[in-house]
Design an enzyme around this catalytic site. Structure first.
Site, PDB file in Angstrom:
ATOM      1  N   CYS A  27      10.507  73.141   8.893  1.00 41.39           N
ATOM      2  CA  CYS A  27       9.214  73.808   9.017  1.00 41.39           C
ATOM      3  C   CYS A  27       8.790  73.750  10.483  1.00 41.39           C
ATOM      4  O   CYS A  27       8.691  72.668  11.076  1.00 41.39           O
ATOM      5  CB  CYS A  27       8.175  73.087   8.146  1.00 41.39           C
ATOM      6  SG  CYS A  27       6.496  73.725   8.373  1.00 41.39           S
TER       7      CYS A  27
ATOM      8  N   HIS B 225      24.162  71.654  17.431  1.00 45.46           N
ATOM      9  CA  HIS B 225      23.431  72.921  17.315  1.00 45.46           C
ATOM     10  C   HIS B 225      22.781  73.078  15.946  1.00 45.46           C
ATOM     11  O   HIS B 225      22.440  74.191  15.547  1.00 45.46           O
ATOM     12  CB  HIS B 225      24.389  74.102  17.572  1.00 45.46           C
ATOM     13  CG  HIS B 225      24.828  74.187  19.002  1.00 45.46           C
ATOM     14  ND1 HIS B 225      25.856  74.998  19.406  1.00 45.46           N
ATOM     15  CD2 HIS B 225      24.395  73.550  20.115  1.00 45.46           C
ATOM     16  CE1 HIS B 225      26.023  74.866  20.725  1.00 45.46           C
ATOM     17  NE2 HIS B 225      25.161  73.985  21.169  1.00 45.46           N
TER      18      HIS B 225
ATOM     19  N   ASN C  98      29.328  73.726  15.744  1.00 46.89           N
ATOM     20  CA  ASN C  98      29.275  74.549  14.533  1.00 46.89           C
ATOM     21  C   ASN C  98      28.126  74.112  13.639  1.00 46.89           C
ATOM     22  O   ASN C  98      27.811  72.921  13.560  1.00 46.89           O
ATOM     23  CB  ASN C  98      30.594  74.451  13.759  1.00 46.89           C
ATOM     24  CG  ASN C  98      31.763  74.945  14.587  1.00 46.89           C
ATOM     25  OD1 ASN C  98      31.580  75.706  15.546  1.00 46.89           O
ATOM     26  ND2 ASN C  98      32.965  74.484  14.260  1.00 46.89           N
TER      27      ASN C  98
ATOM     28  N   ALA D  78      44.249  76.511  15.163  1.00 45.00           N
ATOM     29  CA  ALA D  78      43.815  75.128  14.906  1.00 45.00           C
ATOM     30  C   ALA D  78      44.565  74.501  13.732  1.00 45.00           C
ATOM     31  O   ALA D  78      44.915  73.316  13.760  1.00 45.00           O
ATOM     32  CB  ALA D  78      42.312  75.105  14.643  1.00 45.00           C
TER      33      ALA D  78
HETATM   34  C1  BV8 Z   1      19.611  74.110  26.152  1.00 40.28           C
HETATM   35  C2  BV8 Z   1      22.930  78.824  17.158  1.00 40.28           C
HETATM   36  C3  BV8 Z   1      17.882  73.183  27.446  1.00 40.28           C
HETATM   37  C4  BV8 Z   1      23.363  78.332  15.869  1.00 40.28           C
HETATM   38  C5  BV8 Z   1      23.990  78.577  19.292  1.00 40.28           C
HETATM   39  C6  BV8 Z   1      22.523  79.984  32.554  1.00 40.28           C
HETATM   40  C7  BV8 Z   1      23.668  79.277  32.899  1.00 40.28           C
HETATM   41  C8  BV8 Z   1      24.091  78.209  32.132  1.00 40.28           C
HETATM   42  C9  BV8 Z   1      23.383  77.809  30.990  1.00 40.28           C
HETATM   43  C10 BV8 Z   1      22.262  78.528  30.649  1.00 40.28           C
HETATM   44  C11 BV8 Z   1      21.828  79.599  31.427  1.00 40.28           C
HETATM   45  N1  BV8 Z   1      20.701  80.083  30.836  1.00 40.28           N
HETATM   46  C12 BV8 Z   1      20.411  79.350  29.743  1.00 40.28           C
HETATM   47  C13 BV8 Z   1      21.357  78.406  29.606  1.00 40.28           C
HETATM   48  C14 BV8 Z   1      21.436  77.389  28.553  1.00 40.28           C
HETATM   49  C15 BV8 Z   1      21.997  78.020  27.287  1.00 40.28           C
HETATM   50  C16 BV8 Z   1      23.385  78.566  27.525  1.00 40.28           C
HETATM   51  O1  BV8 Z   1      24.333  77.815  27.661  1.00 40.28           O
HETATM   52  N2  BV8 Z   1      23.511  79.897  27.576  1.00 40.28           N
HETATM   53  C17 BV8 Z   1      24.833  80.480  27.784  1.00 40.28           C
HETATM   54  C18 BV8 Z   1      24.989  81.693  26.891  1.00 40.28           C
HETATM   55  C19 BV8 Z   1      24.968  80.825  29.257  1.00 40.28           C
HETATM   56  N3  BV8 Z   1      22.051  76.932  26.360  1.00 40.28           N
HETATM   57  C20 BV8 Z   1      20.992  76.662  25.577  1.00 40.28           C
HETATM   58  O2  BV8 Z   1      19.987  77.338  25.537  1.00 40.28           O
HETATM   59  C21 BV8 Z   1      21.090  75.387  24.761  1.00 40.28           C
HETATM   60  N4  BV8 Z   1      19.898  74.616  24.951  1.00 40.28           N
HETATM   61  O3  BV8 Z   1      20.328  74.232  27.120  1.00 40.28           O
HETATM   62  O4  BV8 Z   1      18.409  73.462  26.163  1.00 40.28           O
HETATM   63  C22 BV8 Z   1      17.133  74.429  27.861  1.00 40.28           C
HETATM   64  C23 BV8 Z   1      15.835  74.553  27.435  1.00 40.28           C
HETATM   65  C24 BV8 Z   1      15.124  75.670  27.847  1.00 40.28           C
HETATM   66  C25 BV8 Z   1      15.725  76.677  28.631  1.00 40.28           C
HETATM   67  C26 BV8 Z   1      17.065  76.559  29.016  1.00 40.28           C
HETATM   68  C27 BV8 Z   1      17.774  75.424  28.632  1.00 40.28           C
HETATM   69  C28 BV8 Z   1      21.196  75.709  23.279  1.00 40.28           C
HETATM   70  C29 BV8 Z   1      22.572  76.229  22.968  1.00 40.28           C
HETATM   71  C30 BV8 Z   1      22.718  76.422  21.450  1.00 40.28           C
HETATM   72  C31 BV8 Z   1      22.576  77.867  21.140  1.00 40.28           C
HETATM   73  N5  BV8 Z   1      22.866  78.118  19.737  1.00 40.28           N
HETATM   74  N6  BV8 Z   1      24.107  78.948  18.032  1.00 40.28           N
HETATM   75  C32 BV8 Z   1      24.243  79.376  15.266  1.00 40.28           C
HETATM   76  O5  BV8 Z   1      23.713  80.440  14.894  1.00 40.28           O
HETATM   77  O6  BV8 Z   1      25.440  79.097  15.165  1.00 40.28           O
HETATM   78  S1  BV8 Z   1      25.320  78.711  20.332  1.00 40.28           S
HETATM   79  C33 BV8 Z   1      26.665  79.454  19.597  1.00 40.28           C
HETATM   80  O7  BV8 Z   1      27.705  79.429  20.571  1.00 40.28           O
HETATM   81  C34 BV8 Z   1      27.197  78.669  18.429  1.00 40.28           C
HETATM   82  O8  BV8 Z   1      26.522  77.452  18.184  1.00 40.28           O
HETATM   83  C35 BV8 Z   1      28.630  78.366  18.865  1.00 40.28           C
HETATM   84  O9  BV8 Z   1      29.085  77.189  18.329  1.00 40.28           O
HETATM   85  C36 BV8 Z   1      28.431  78.256  20.313  1.00 40.28           C
HETATM   86  C37 BV8 Z   1      29.626  78.206  21.188  1.00 40.28           C
HETATM   87  O10 BV8 Z   1      30.524  79.216  20.779  1.00 40.28           O
HETATM   88  P1  BV8 Z   1      32.015  78.767  20.380  1.00 40.28           P
HETATM   89  O11 BV8 Z   1      31.925  77.786  19.276  1.00 40.28           O
HETATM   90  O12 BV8 Z   1      32.744  78.337  21.585  1.00 40.28           O
HETATM   91  O13 BV8 Z   1      32.601  80.101  19.781  1.00 40.28           O
HETATM   92  P2  BV8 Z   1      33.207  81.334  20.617  1.00 40.28           P
HETATM   93  O14 BV8 Z   1      33.286  82.485  19.680  1.00 40.28           O
HETATM   94  O15 BV8 Z   1      32.496  81.466  21.921  1.00 40.28           O
HETATM   95  O16 BV8 Z   1      34.704  80.872  20.964  1.00 40.28           O
HETATM   96  C38 BV8 Z   1      35.644  80.742  19.913  1.00 40.28           C
HETATM   97  C39 BV8 Z   1      36.762  79.864  20.424  1.00 40.28           C
HETATM   98  O17 BV8 Z   1      37.646  79.579  19.330  1.00 40.28           O
HETATM   99  C40 BV8 Z   1      37.593  80.540  21.482  1.00 40.28           C
HETATM  100  O18 BV8 Z   1      37.992  79.584  22.436  1.00 40.28           O
HETATM  101  C41 BV8 Z   1      38.827  81.033  20.698  1.00 40.28           C
HETATM  102  O19 BV8 Z   1      40.001  81.079  21.509  1.00 40.28           O
HETATM  103  C42 BV8 Z   1      38.966  79.942  19.692  1.00 40.28           C
HETATM  104  N7  BV8 Z   1      39.630  80.341  18.441  1.00 40.28           N
HETATM  105  C43 BV8 Z   1      39.491  81.497  17.749  1.00 40.28           C
HETATM  106  N8  BV8 Z   1      40.286  81.452  16.645  1.00 40.28           N
HETATM  107  C44 BV8 Z   1      40.891  80.229  16.640  1.00 40.28           C
HETATM  108  C45 BV8 Z   1      40.471  79.531  17.788  1.00 40.28           C
HETATM  109  N9  BV8 Z   1      40.908  78.294  18.080  1.00 40.28           N
HETATM  110  C46 BV8 Z   1      41.784  77.728  17.221  1.00 40.28           C
HETATM  111  N10 BV8 Z   1      42.241  78.334  16.100  1.00 40.28           N
HETATM  112  C47 BV8 Z   1      41.816  79.577  15.779  1.00 40.28           C
HETATM  113  N11 BV8 Z   1      42.286  80.177  14.675  1.00 40.28           N
END
Ligand code: BV8
Length: 233
Positions: free
Chosen positions: A113, A105, A88, A215
């Site tokens: 910058c 993240h 987060n 949570a």
């Molecule tokens: C990197 C920006 C090296 C900030 C974010 C192919 C396959 C695998 C991986 C990759 C691929 N292609 C590229 C990748 C790598 C990529 C990636 O993983 N892509 C995914 C989409 C496949 N990752 C990256 O690029 C990372 N860097 O790997 O560097 C590299 C270098 C060059 C090229 C490639 C790789 C960088 C990742 C960071 C991206 N930035 N956000 C912002 O604006 O916030 S990610 C974004 O998703 C947020 O940061 C967020 O935190 C994150 C994860 O999401 P979640 O937190 O899990 O939220 P979500 O909505 O998904 O789920 C909510 C959960 O809460 C659910 O489980 C739900 O049940 C639960 N919930 C809901 N309500 C409640 C609850 N639980 C409890 N109580 C409740 N009330």
């Protein structure tokens, strides 16, 4: 007993901050490619600033919830052997009192910058024509990690996961790497694993134990149980 806790958007959901992939989540209102990639920022910085200005405004209206407070209390009682690794970009863990927090993240309340690397506390509203307070370049951006950018503090995170006796995944869908792979890594290195979530994540099969629920219910309940079991009344 070293505890590493990985949190995602679900831990802040009940503070009123949106999740990403749930019904009506952030990625259903914005295209990830447009607002959370360097390419998107290069193409339309004004849209990206609008996106993050809106999230900063929501964060100003949000308060830490019972889950954040329970994790801060656990850190206090289990002095110095509890690390929160959060995906987060909000500051609710810190505002709840957690001190040992790694923002892998980045942080919404910070700006940086792209030209000189200077970091500062972000203004409530940032704009594409803001000048860097240090070098004057018109290259100011939110200090968050976009897709395709390297995550922060990964060495420290891997070192802590290697030492973890217990790894707890809270409120994340476990769909973004490398965060999504950390529970498997912890298990491979001998840690017990626990998932506290509203719905089972993509990594749930790796959890020794799964407690489902909001949570603000399951986290305080687990913290109280853990402290009782470990004589930390
Ligand atoms: C990197 C920006 C090296 C900030 C974010 C192919 C396959 C695998 C991986 C990759 C691929 N292609 C590229 C990748 C790598 C990529 C990636 O993983 N892509 C995914 C989409 C496949 N990752 C990256 O690029 C990372 N860097 O790997 O560097 C590299 C270098 C060059 C090229 C490639 C790789 C960088 C990742 C960071 C991206 N930035 N956000 C912002 O604006 O916030 S990610 C974004 O998703 C947020 O940061 C967020 O935190 C994150 C994860 O999401 P979640 O937190 O899990 O939220 P979500 O909505 O998904 O789920 C909510 C959960 O809460 C659910 O489980 C739900 O049940 C639960 N919930 C809901 N309500 C409640 C609850 N639980 C409890 N109580 C409740 N009330």
């Amino acid at each position: 007993m070293q505890i590493v806790i990985l949190t995602g958007a679900g831990v802040s959901a009940e503070s009123g901050l949106g999740t990403f992939r749930d019904q009506g989540g952030i990625w259903s209102r914005y295209r990830l490619e447009d607002v959370a990639t360097p390419e998107g920022f290069a193409c339309n910085p004004a849209l990206v600033h609008t996106f993050y200005n809106a999230r900063r405004a929501s964060l100003r209206a949000a308060e830490p919830n019972a889950a954040h407070h329970a994790l801060a209390e656990l850190e206090q009682r289990h002095a110095g052997r509890c690390l929160v690794v959060t995906q987060n970009v909000d500051d609710l863990h810190t505002r709840a009192g957690s001190r040992n927090v790694l923002h892998m993240h980045g942080e919404l309340q910070k700006a940086c910058c792209a030209s000189c690397g200077n970091r500062w506390r972000a203004a409530d509203q940032m704009h594409a024509d803001d000048a860097c307070p240090a070098c004057g370049a018109l290259a100011c951006r939110p200090d968050v990690v976009w897709f395709g950018e390297d995550v922060r503090s990964m060495d420290r995170i891997l070192g802590s996961v290697a030492q973890a006796d217990l790894f707890v995944l809270i409120g994340t869908s476990a769909t973004v790497y490398p965060a999504a792979g950390l529970m498997q890594l912890a298990r491979d290195q001998g840690a017990q694993t626990l998932e506290l979530n509203l719905e089972a994540s993509a990594a749930a099969s790796v959890a020794d134990r799964l407690l489902l629920g909001p949570a603000t219910e399951v986290v305080p309940r687990w913290v109280a149980e853990w402290c009782r079991t470990n004589g930390l009344e």
